[in-house]
Write a protein that holds these residues in place. Structure first.
Motif, PDB file in Angstrom:
ATOM      1  N   UNK A  67     -31.296  29.371 -25.425  1.00  0.00           N
ATOM      2  CA  UNK A  67     -31.039  28.473 -26.674  1.00  0.00           C
ATOM      3  C   UNK A  67     -31.378  29.571 -27.343  1.00  0.00           C
ATOM      4  N   UNK A  68     -31.882  30.720 -27.877  1.00  0.00           N
ATOM      5  CA  UNK A  68     -32.698  31.261 -29.410  1.00  0.00           C
ATOM      6  C   UNK A  68     -31.201  32.498 -29.367  1.00  0.00           C
ATOM      7  N   UNK A  69     -30.410  32.218 -28.078  1.00  0.00           N
ATOM      8  CA  UNK A  69     -28.710  33.261 -28.663  1.00  0.00           C
ATOM      9  C   UNK A  69     -28.339  32.743 -29.066  1.00  0.00           C
ATOM     10  N   UNK A  70     -27.561  31.450 -27.846  1.00  0.00           N
ATOM     11  CA  UNK A  70     -26.479  30.826 -28.096  1.00  0.00           C
ATOM     12  C   UNK A  70     -26.930  29.943 -29.726  1.00  0.00           C
ATOM     13  N   UNK A  71     -27.948  29.959 -29.741  1.00  0.00           N
ATOM     14  CA  UNK A  71     -27.932  29.525 -31.456  1.00  0.00           C
ATOM     15  C   UNK A  71     -27.695  30.629 -32.285  1.00  0.00           C
ATOM     16  N   UNK A  72     -28.420  31.775 -32.271  1.00  0.00           N
ATOM     17  CA  UNK A  72     -27.333  32.656 -33.615  1.00  0.00           C
ATOM     18  C   UNK A  72     -25.817  32.700 -33.170  1.00  0.00           C
ATOM     19  N   UNK A  73     -25.395  32.877 -32.274  1.00  0.00           N
ATOM     20  CA  UNK A  73     -23.717  32.313 -31.503  1.00  0.00           C
ATOM     21  C   UNK A  73     -23.301  32.272 -32.440  1.00  0.00           C
ATOM     22  N   UNK A  74     -23.924  30.045 -32.121  1.00  0.00           N
ATOM     23  CA  UNK A  74     -22.866  29.791 -33.088  1.00  0.00           C
ATOM     24  C   UNK A  74     -23.409  29.270 -35.163  1.00  0.00           C
ATOM     25  N   UNK A  75     -24.320  30.385 -35.215  1.00  0.00           N
ATOM     26  CA  UNK A  75     -24.171  30.736 -36.749  1.00  0.00           C
ATOM     27  C   UNK A  75     -22.888  32.120 -36.979  1.00  0.00           C
ATOM     28  N   UNK A  76     -23.237  32.912 -36.333  1.00  0.00           N
ATOM     29  CA  UNK A  76     -22.531  34.188 -36.692  1.00  0.00           C
ATOM     30  C   UNK A  76     -20.770  33.353 -36.561  1.00  0.00           C
ATOM     31  N   UNK A  77     -20.604  32.307 -35.174  1.00  0.00           N
ATOM     32  CA  UNK A  77     -19.438  32.311 -34.937  1.00  0.00           C
ATOM     33  C   UNK A  77     -18.588  30.907 -34.321  1.00  0.00           C
ATOM     34  N   UNK A  78     -18.985  29.901 -35.325  1.00  0.00           N
ATOM     35  CA  UNK A  78     -18.916  28.795 -35.503  1.00  0.00           C
ATOM     36  C   UNK A  78     -17.843  27.862 -34.614  1.00  0.00           C
ATOM     37  N   UNK A  79     -17.007  28.467 -34.451  1.00  0.00           N
ATOM     38  CA  UNK A  79     -15.655  28.053 -33.956  1.00  0.00           C
ATOM     39  C   UNK A  79     -15.786  28.957 -32.190  1.00  0.00           C
ATOM     40  N   UNK A  80     -16.459  29.052 -32.090  1.00  0.00           N
ATOM     41  CA  UNK A  80     -17.119  29.520 -30.773  1.00  0.00           C
ATOM     42  C   UNK A  80     -17.160  28.399 -29.591  1.00  0.00           C
ATOM     43  N   UNK A  81     -17.108  28.230 -28.759  1.00  0.00           N
ATOM     44  CA  UNK A  81     -17.417  27.297 -27.956  1.00  0.00           C
ATOM     45  C   UNK A  81     -18.730  27.492 -26.917  1.00  0.00           C
ATOM     46  N   UNK A  82     -19.880  27.622 -27.104  1.00  0.00           N
ATOM     47  CA  UNK A  82     -20.989  28.404 -26.751  1.00  0.00           C
ATOM     48  C   UNK A  82     -22.071  26.793 -26.401  1.00  0.00           C
ATOM     49  N   UNK A  83     -22.108  27.416 -24.653  1.00  0.00           N
ATOM     50  CA  UNK A  83     -23.023  25.981 -24.241  1.00  0.00           C
ATOM     51  C   UNK A  83     -24.301  26.831 -23.477  1.00  0.00           C
ATOM     52  N   UNK A  84     -25.701  26.060 -23.669  1.00  0.00           N
ATOM     53  CA  UNK A  84     -27.005  26.901 -22.813  1.00  0.00           C
ATOM     54  C   UNK A  84     -26.819  27.045 -21.825  1.00  0.00           C
ATOM     55  N   UNK A  85     -26.370  27.456 -20.890  1.00  0.00           N
ATOM     56  CA  UNK A  85     -27.326  27.290 -18.752  1.00  0.00           C
ATOM     57  C   UNK A  85     -28.313  27.110 -18.561  1.00  0.00           C
ATOM     58  N   UNK A  86     -28.502  25.586 -18.128  1.00  0.00           N
ATOM     59  CA  UNK A  86     -30.143  24.706 -17.751  1.00  0.00           C
ATOM     60  C   UNK A  86     -30.447  25.266 -16.981  1.00  0.00           C
TER      61      UNK A  86
END
Length: 215
Positions: A67-86
């Protein structure tokens, strides 16, 4: 996946600040329709996804267990479609959902043989017939430092040769190319090349990339 909690803890703390470097050979994707459905499994902070998006691929999704890497990705690339794999390796998509799956420096983070096979089986499920799997991963290194830690870890834990613990707490695996090819039982291997990378702990290393088509 063996001991997923330990690895998730690593990737949500120390690992969340790492820089990933495996290069994308866009020449391998020239036959892919720009509107093809692409999945980046283990996308980290979206580095490869961003490159594909910038090159005109319009339907790129990414999943990662951190979830931390996904949060980082959303900050860097808010236009990308990123999701946490549960519940890795299980994906929340129907069968035959993607034309292309990327697996960049992921198998190195899945040291167990059975877990690697389970991951590949799930990727086979979500790929369409004729879909592409693009793997980039770490080769066995031939320097003394790496040979010593491969041997020590194998003696201590009985793991496959090439598994070891990094100094900051990740358990990872380097591969003989034959080990990676052996995972591709549902695929035809189309391309293979070796390349130079910098590891997440800033060491120069050799990697291998494989492009395979699902039968």
């Amino acid at each position: 996946m063996k001991d997923p909690g330990r690895q998730v803890t690593y990737w949500d703390t120390v690992g969340a600040e790492k820089t990933f470097t495996h290069p994308v050979d866009l020449g391998w994707l020239t036959t892919v329709d720009p509107e093809a459905r692409i999945l980046d499994y283990g996308c980290g902070y979206g580095r490869v996804m961003a490159e594909l998006s910038q090159r005109g691929f319009s339907d790129v999704s990414g999943v990662d267990l951190s979830s931390a890497l996904i949060a980082r990705g959303r900050r860097l690339h808010p236009d990308l479609r990123l999701a946490v794999l549960e519940s890795p390796p299980d994906l929340p998509y129907p069968s035959a959902s993607f034309e292309v799956v990327l697996l960049f420096a992921v198998l190195t983070c899945v040291p167990d043989d059975d877990a690697q096979r389970a991951l590949l089986a799930e990727l086979v499920r979500v790929l369409v017939p004729g879909g592409l799997l693009y793997i980039s991963d770490m080769l066995l290194q031939d320097d003394e430092r790496n040979r010593d830690r491969y041997a020590a870890y194998a003696r201590r834990f009985g793991t496959p040769y090439g598994v070891f613990a990094t100094g900051d707490g990740a358990v990872v695996r380097h591969h003989d190319t034959a080990e990676l090819r052996a995972l591709l039982t549902a695929f035809d291997l189309m391309e293979e090349r070796q390349t130079s990378v910098v590891t997440m702990n800033d060491h120069p290393a050799r990697a291998v990339q494989l492009l395979a088509r699902k039968r």
